[in-house]
Design a protein around this motif. Structure first.
Motif, PDB file in Angstrom:
ATOM      1  N   CYS A  44       0.845  -1.193   0.000  1.00  0.00           N
ATOM      2  CA  CYS A  44       0.000   0.000   0.000  1.00  0.00           C
ATOM      3  C   CYS A  44       0.880   1.243   0.000  1.00  0.00           C
ATOM      4  O   CYS A  44       1.798   1.374   0.799  1.00  0.00           O
ATOM      5  CB  CYS A  44      -0.898  -0.002   1.232  1.00  0.00           C
ATOM      6  SG  CYS A  44      -1.759   1.578   1.485  1.00  0.00           S
TER       7      CYS A  44
ATOM      8  N   GLY B  29       0.039   4.106   0.803  1.00  0.00           N
ATOM      9  CA  GLY B  29      -0.288   4.981   1.927  1.00  0.00           C
ATOM     10  C   GLY B  29       0.419   4.569   3.213  1.00  0.00           C
ATOM     11  O   GLY B  29       0.995   5.400   3.911  1.00  0.00           O
ATOM     12  N   CYS B  30       0.421   3.274   3.516  1.00  0.00           N
ATOM     13  CA  CYS B  30       0.950   2.842   4.817  1.00  0.00           C
ATOM     14  C   CYS B  30       1.969   1.718   4.716  1.00  0.00           C
ATOM     15  O   CYS B  30       2.577   1.336   5.710  1.00  0.00           O
ATOM     16  CB  CYS B  30      -0.199   2.410   5.716  1.00  0.00           C
ATOM     17  SG  CYS B  30      -1.023   0.918   5.143  1.00  0.00           S
TER      18      CYS B  30
ATOM     19  N   THR C 174       1.592  -1.483   4.167  1.00  0.00           N
ATOM     20  CA  THR C 174       1.172  -2.866   4.402  1.00  0.00           C
ATOM     21  C   THR C 174       0.767  -3.508   3.071  1.00  0.00           C
ATOM     22  O   THR C 174       0.519  -2.817   2.087  1.00  0.00           O
ATOM     23  CB  THR C 174      -0.045  -2.945   5.349  1.00  0.00           C
ATOM     24  OG1 THR C 174      -1.120  -2.236   4.744  1.00  0.00           O
ATOM     25  CG2 THR C 174       0.270  -2.377   6.709  1.00  0.00           C
TER      26      THR C 174
ATOM     27  N   CYS D 263      -4.366  -0.035   0.504  1.00  0.00           N
ATOM     28  CA  CYS D 263      -5.035  -1.047   1.313  1.00  0.00           C
ATOM     29  C   CYS D 263      -6.454  -0.544   1.620  1.00  0.00           C
ATOM     30  O   CYS D 263      -6.742   0.634   1.412  1.00  0.00           O
ATOM     31  CB  CYS D 263      -4.243  -1.299   2.595  1.00  0.00           C
ATOM     32  SG  CYS D 263      -4.358   0.073   3.760  1.00  0.00           S
TER      33      CYS D 263
ATOM     34  N   CYS E 103      -6.582   2.671   3.770  1.00  0.00           N
ATOM     35  CA  CYS E 103      -6.138   3.909   3.108  1.00  0.00           C
ATOM     36  C   CYS E 103      -7.046   4.268   1.927  1.00  0.00           C
ATOM     37  O   CYS E 103      -7.069   5.419   1.505  1.00  0.00           O
ATOM     38  CB  CYS E 103      -4.704   3.770   2.623  1.00  0.00           C
ATOM     39  SG  CYS E 103      -3.505   3.608   3.966  1.00  0.00           S
TER      40      CYS E 103
HETATM   41 ZN   LIG Z   1      -2.640   1.516   3.561  1.00  0.00          ZN
END
Ligand SMILES: [Zn+2]
Length: 251
Positions: free
Chosen positions: A154, A156-157, A159, A179, A182
């Protein structure tokens, strides 16, 4: 003024003053170089044939204060078939314009030159489908220039971007998949089915000479186009004329 020799491909041409042309060359040695070809629009000019889009040249230039000058050019490859087939020409023209839009001048990396050269050879092959090749070219070029899209983690984060209902969200602004957590904040994100995502992964990391074995058709092709085109627009910050023309041919 310093003379230098290059192995280069003409990626943009425009008329200049009364009889000249300005060419942008993607070179193996010096990266992207802009130069004036004096008299190149005169029919008998030695530079007339050489200064056409897609021409691969052995060229001699000399550096000037504001603009370099193309003083000699010998055509190594002309990619004639590309000029004779409208669809293939449209693909190759877009490949050149995208390179010009994304690559800063005078970055001495050989990789973009080799990628474009290989792609022109492949676009020039009448039996190879141009669509997967173009997508591989776009993905590899973006990666090379530091904009590799994140297709697994992901964006954004970080994961693992687990899919929901057989699809993931791709954020053109952030340049990767999201994900579920996000996704809620992924403004402008587009849907990618797992088939489309898998195709993009294979085109990104596989050998471009084998891009044609990745089947891109129908819905999958449309999804990949939507995601990649939106991502590229974020990077180029303007619509490319050659892309708009290509889109009119593909419908
Ligand atoms: Zn994420």
């Amino acid at each position: 003024m310093a003379l230098y020799n290059v192995d280069g491909i003409v990626i943009r041409v425009r008329n200049f003053q009364e009889a000249d042309k300005i060419v942008v060359l993607l070179t193996r040695e010096e990266g992207k170089v802009e130069a004036v070809a004096r008299g190149a629009r005169r029919p008998r000019s030695r530079l007339a044939a050489a200064t056409q889009l897609f021409s691969r040249l052995r060229a001699q230039l000399f550096s000037g204060r504001s603009l370099d000058t193309l003083s000699q050019a010998e055509i190594v490859e002309s990619f004639r078939q590309l000029r004779e087939d409208l669809v293939r020409m449209a693909y190759a023209t877009y490949a050149c314009e995208l390179m010009d839009a994304l690559l800063p001048e005078r970055q001495r990396h050989e990789a973009p030159f080799l990628l474009l050269l290989t792609s022109l050879h492949l676009f020039n092959e009448p039996d190879l489908p141009p669509e997967p090749l173009l997508r591989a070219y776009e993905l590899k070029l973006l990666s090379m220039l530091g904009f590799r899209p994140s297709l697994t983690a992901c964006v954004g984060c970080g994961t693992e971007a687990v899919q929901q209902n057989g699809s993931v969200r791709f954020s053109p602004v952030l340049g990767g998949v999201l994900c579920p957590a996000c996704s809620a904040e992924g403004e402008g994100a587009v849907r990618l089915s797992l088939g489309a995502l898998e195709s993009m992964k294979r085109l990104l990391d596989g050998d471009i000479r084998r891009a044609h074995v990745v089947r891109l058709g129908g819905e999958v092709a449309a999804e990949v186009d939507q995601a990649l085109s939106a991502y590229i627009l974020v990077r180029t910050e303007r619509r490319l004329k050659s892309k708009e023309f290509l889109d009119t041919l593909r419908v």
